[in-house]
Design a protein around this motif. Structure first.
Motif, mmCIF file in Angstrom:
data_model
loop_
_atom_site.group_PDB
_atom_site.id
_atom_site.type_symbol
_atom_site.label_atom_id
_atom_site.label_comp_id
_atom_site.label_asym_id
_atom_site.label_seq_id
_atom_site.Cartn_x
_atom_site.Cartn_y
_atom_site.Cartn_z
ATOM 1 N N ILE A 70 0.867 -1.087 0.198
ATOM 2 C CA ILE A 70 0.511 0.008 0.400
ATOM 3 C C ILE A 70 0.275 0.935 0.146
ATOM 4 O O ILE A 70 1.203 1.492 0.862
ATOM 5 C CB ILE A 70 -1.065 0.347 1.618
ATOM 6 N N PHE A 71 1.308 2.298 -0.779
ATOM 7 C CA PHE A 71 1.019 3.201 -1.001
ATOM 8 C C PHE A 71 0.587 5.108 -0.843
ATOM 9 O O PHE A 71 -0.713 4.327 -0.819
ATOM 10 C CB PHE A 71 2.106 3.363 -2.352
ATOM 11 N N ASP A 72 0.927 6.425 -0.977
ATOM 12 C CA ASP A 72 0.249 6.852 -1.185
ATOM 13 C C ASP A 72 -1.366 7.371 -2.486
ATOM 14 O O ASP A 72 -1.796 7.249 -1.847
ATOM 15 C CB ASP A 72 0.771 8.585 -0.824
ATOM 16 N N LYS A 73 -0.185 6.603 -3.797
ATOM 17 C CA LYS A 73 -1.590 6.824 -4.343
ATOM 18 C C LYS A 73 -1.953 5.205 -4.609
ATOM 19 O O LYS A 73 -2.828 5.244 -5.959
ATOM 20 C CB LYS A 73 -0.638 6.904 -5.521
ATOM 21 N N GLY A 74 -2.062 4.848 -3.842
ATOM 22 C CA GLY A 74 -2.887 3.372 -4.724
ATOM 23 C C GLY A 74 -2.474 1.752 -3.967
ATOM 24 O O GLY A 74 -0.972 2.308 -2.600
ATOM 25 N N ALA A 75 -2.048 1.145 -4.242
ATOM 26 C CA ALA A 75 -2.609 -0.668 -3.475
ATOM 27 C C ALA A 75 -1.701 -1.136 -4.660
ATOM 28 O O ALA A 75 -2.211 -0.753 -6.304
ATOM 29 C CB ALA A 75 -3.553 -1.613 -2.692
ATOM 30 N N GLY A 77 -5.470 2.339 -7.799
ATOM 31 C CA GLY A 77 -5.227 4.119 -7.633
ATOM 32 C C GLY A 77 -6.080 3.989 -6.346
ATOM 33 O O GLY A 77 -7.663 3.652 -6.424
ATOM 34 N N ARG A 78 -6.221 4.994 -5.708
ATOM 35 C CA ARG A 78 -7.031 5.565 -5.036
ATOM 36 C C ARG A 78 -8.390 6.131 -5.522
ATOM 37 O O ARG A 78 -7.701 6.653 -6.739
ATOM 38 C CB ARG A 78 -6.624 6.269 -3.772
ATOM 39 N N GLY A 79 -9.394 5.700 -5.080
ATOM 40 C CA GLY A 79 -11.142 6.388 -5.997
ATOM 41 C C GLY A 79 -11.322 8.042 -5.948
ATOM 42 O O GLY A 79 -9.878 8.599 -4.624
ATOM 43 N N SER A 80 -12.524 8.532 -5.887
ATOM 44 C CA SER A 80 -12.275 9.983 -6.047
ATOM 45 C C SER A 80 -13.073 10.032 -4.940
ATOM 46 O O SER A 80 -12.914 11.139 -4.121
ATOM 47 C CB SER A 80 -13.132 10.422 -7.256
ATOM 48 N N CYS A 90 -13.731 3.490 -2.488
ATOM 49 C CA CYS A 90 -12.262 3.918 -2.868
ATOM 50 C C CYS A 90 -11.603 2.309 -2.444
ATOM 51 O O CYS A 90 -11.923 2.011 -1.024
ATOM 52 C CB CYS A 90 -11.619 4.957 -1.828
ATOM 53 N N PRO A 91 -11.566 0.881 -3.472
ATOM 54 C CA PRO A 91 -11.152 0.122 -2.547
ATOM 55 C C PRO A 91 -9.730 0.365 -1.791
ATOM 56 O O PRO A 91 -9.607 -0.446 -0.914
ATOM 57 C CB PRO A 91 -10.694 -0.689 -4.240
ATOM 58 N N VAL A 92 -8.802 0.894 -1.777
ATOM 59 C CA VAL A 92 -7.498 1.353 -1.281
ATOM 60 C C VAL A 92 -8.160 1.421 0.492
ATOM 61 O O VAL A 92 -7.528 1.193 1.144
ATOM 62 C CB VAL A 92 -6.630 1.840 -1.657
ATOM 63 N N HIS A 93 -8.780 2.267 0.504
ATOM 64 C CA HIS A 93 -9.488 3.133 1.685
ATOM 65 C C HIS A 93 -9.928 1.398 2.174
ATOM 66 O O HIS A 93 -10.034 1.084 4.032
ATOM 67 C CB HIS A 93 -10.171 4.099 1.576
ATOM 68 N N ALA A 94 -11.554 0.678 1.942
ATOM 69 C CA ALA A 94 -11.974 0.381 2.945
ATOM 70 C C ALA A 94 -11.028 -1.198 2.875
ATOM 71 O O ALA A 94 -10.975 -1.791 3.420
ATOM 72 C CB ALA A 94 -13.040 -0.566 1.212
ATOM 73 N N LEU A 95 -9.839 -1.466 1.967
ATOM 74 C CA LEU A 95 -8.772 -2.375 2.701
ATOM 75 C C LEU A 95 -8.097 -2.176 3.723
ATOM 76 O O LEU A 95 -7.686 -2.882 4.892
ATOM 77 C CB LEU A 95 -7.565 -2.432 1.168
#
Length: 371
Positions: A224-229, A245-248, A253-258
């Motif tokens: 996981i990075f700042d811009k996505g996973a 990538g992170r969603g709007s 947002c899939p990365v936030h949910a993860l």
């Protein structure tokens, strides 16, 4: 008249075939051993074990189980018809394929059975070729007896592939909105969004680990990075990377949910997606089965009211794990090559099979040709 040697060879082949039918799960990899002329040693014996491990990893467990069933079915058919499964006979196999396509004498009771689809027959033939190879034989699928019968089956019975409904952006948003914000809801939300944004197979979703080499059964890991996973996945043709990538917005947002799931479930090692305790307050250490993804998709499809004009049984039949991959391919308004890379397809033609809606006539070759 066959010689005594030929009779003995045929009898031994039949015995070996029957042994594998009685125990279809027997591990063919155990046959890997040192050559008879080599002197054994601790180091060489360990190399044999290593070679067996690599041989077992040549195909997935599900594939091996399917191939074992294919062989058991063919050997049973041979017994019913008074034929021998070993050594491979193109003439016998062509008759077997014809029976599969017609449905005659396929069932153990020798009564008429439902004809198999062309794709299933193709899969059965691949299973036979693999099984013959494990037994030291070679099956030539281009042999005229096999090739001509298979070509006739495809010409007579082939139908357009039955495609599952694509889950589009508005659909996935409605589906995740039905999930609660307890531990199970956080997990299921992450699975749906990650599977959709990554165009992942359901087996790829549940096979993820937190880190590389966390567990022996891992199918990949996450970073996981700042811009996505970044997901590193073990695919059919090797390892591939999937960028998500992170969603709007945080809600979808899939990365936030993860991240939310990993934090609240206190998961920092091993499988990413695991079961929960009966009260739903604690994550267990048991990796989820890929069937959970299929059940999750069908349940949220119903809860979200997708295709509500249809009876429930028809609605459920429309959607499966592939609906997530088809949804990404159909919704992402980007160059086709990026979708192809995300889905891990070897050809653009395969990617187009997943696109349920696209501008099919964006490139007009008729006008380009001067008409």
């Amino acid at each position: 008249m066959p010689t005594e040697t030929e009779k003995l060879r045929s009898a031994r082949a039949s015995e070996r075939a029957d042994a594998h039918v009685d125990a279809p799960d027997q591990d063919e990899c155990d046959e890997i051993a040192l050559p008879t002329h080599a002197a054994g040693s601790g180091a060489l014996d360990r190399r044999v074990d290593t070679a067996r491990d690599y041989a077992r990893a040549a195909a997935s467990d599900n594939t091996l189980k399917a191939y074992a069933k294919d062989w058991a079915h063919f050997a049973r058919w041979c017994r019913m018809k008074g034929a021998e499964p070993l050594p491979p006979s193109p003439e016998t196999i062509s008759l077997y394929l014809a029976d599969l396509a017609s449905g005659f004498g396929v069932s153990p009771s020798q009564s008429a059975a439902r004809p198999l689809s062309v794709s299933t027959i193709d899969r059965r033939l691949s299973g036979l070729a693999w099984n013959y190879a494990q037994r030291g034989f070679s099956l030539d699928r281009k042999n005229r007896h096999i090739a001509t019968v298979l070509a006739g089956i495809k010409r007579k019975h082939a139908r357009p592939p039955v495609q599952k409904e694509a889950i589009l952006a508005e659909d996935i948003q409605a589906m995740v909105a039905t999930l609660p914000f307890d531990l199970r809801g956080l997990r299921d939300r992450a699975m749906l969004l990650l599977g959709y944004a990554g165009g992942l197979r359901r087996s790829e979703i549940v096979s993820l680990d937190v880190h590389k080499d966390d567990t022996p059964g891992s199918g990949g890991w996450i970073e996981i990075f700042d811009k996505g996973a970044l997901l590193t996945l073990s695919a059919k043709t090797g390892w591939r990377e999937v960028e998500i990538g992170r969603g709007s917005q945080e809600q979808t947002c899939p990365v936030h949910a993860l991240e939310q799931w990993l934090i609240f479930a206190k998961i920092d090692f091993g499988p990413v997606f695991v079961g929960t305790s009966r009260d739903g307050k604690r994550a267990t250490e048991t990796r989820l089965n890929d069937k959970h993804v299929a059940r999750l998709i069908k349940r949220t499809v119903l809860d979200a009211g997708l295709r509500s004009e249809l009876p429930e049984k028809e609605r459920l039949a429309l959607f499966s794990g592939h609906s997530l991959r088809a949804g990404l391919a159909s919704s992402a308004d980007v160059d086709e090559r990026y979708i192809q890379k995300q889905l891990g397809h070897a050809s653009a033609e395969m990617t187009r099979r997943y696109q349920r809606r696209r501008d099919r006539f964006r490139v007009n070759l008729t006008r380009a040709a001067g008409l």
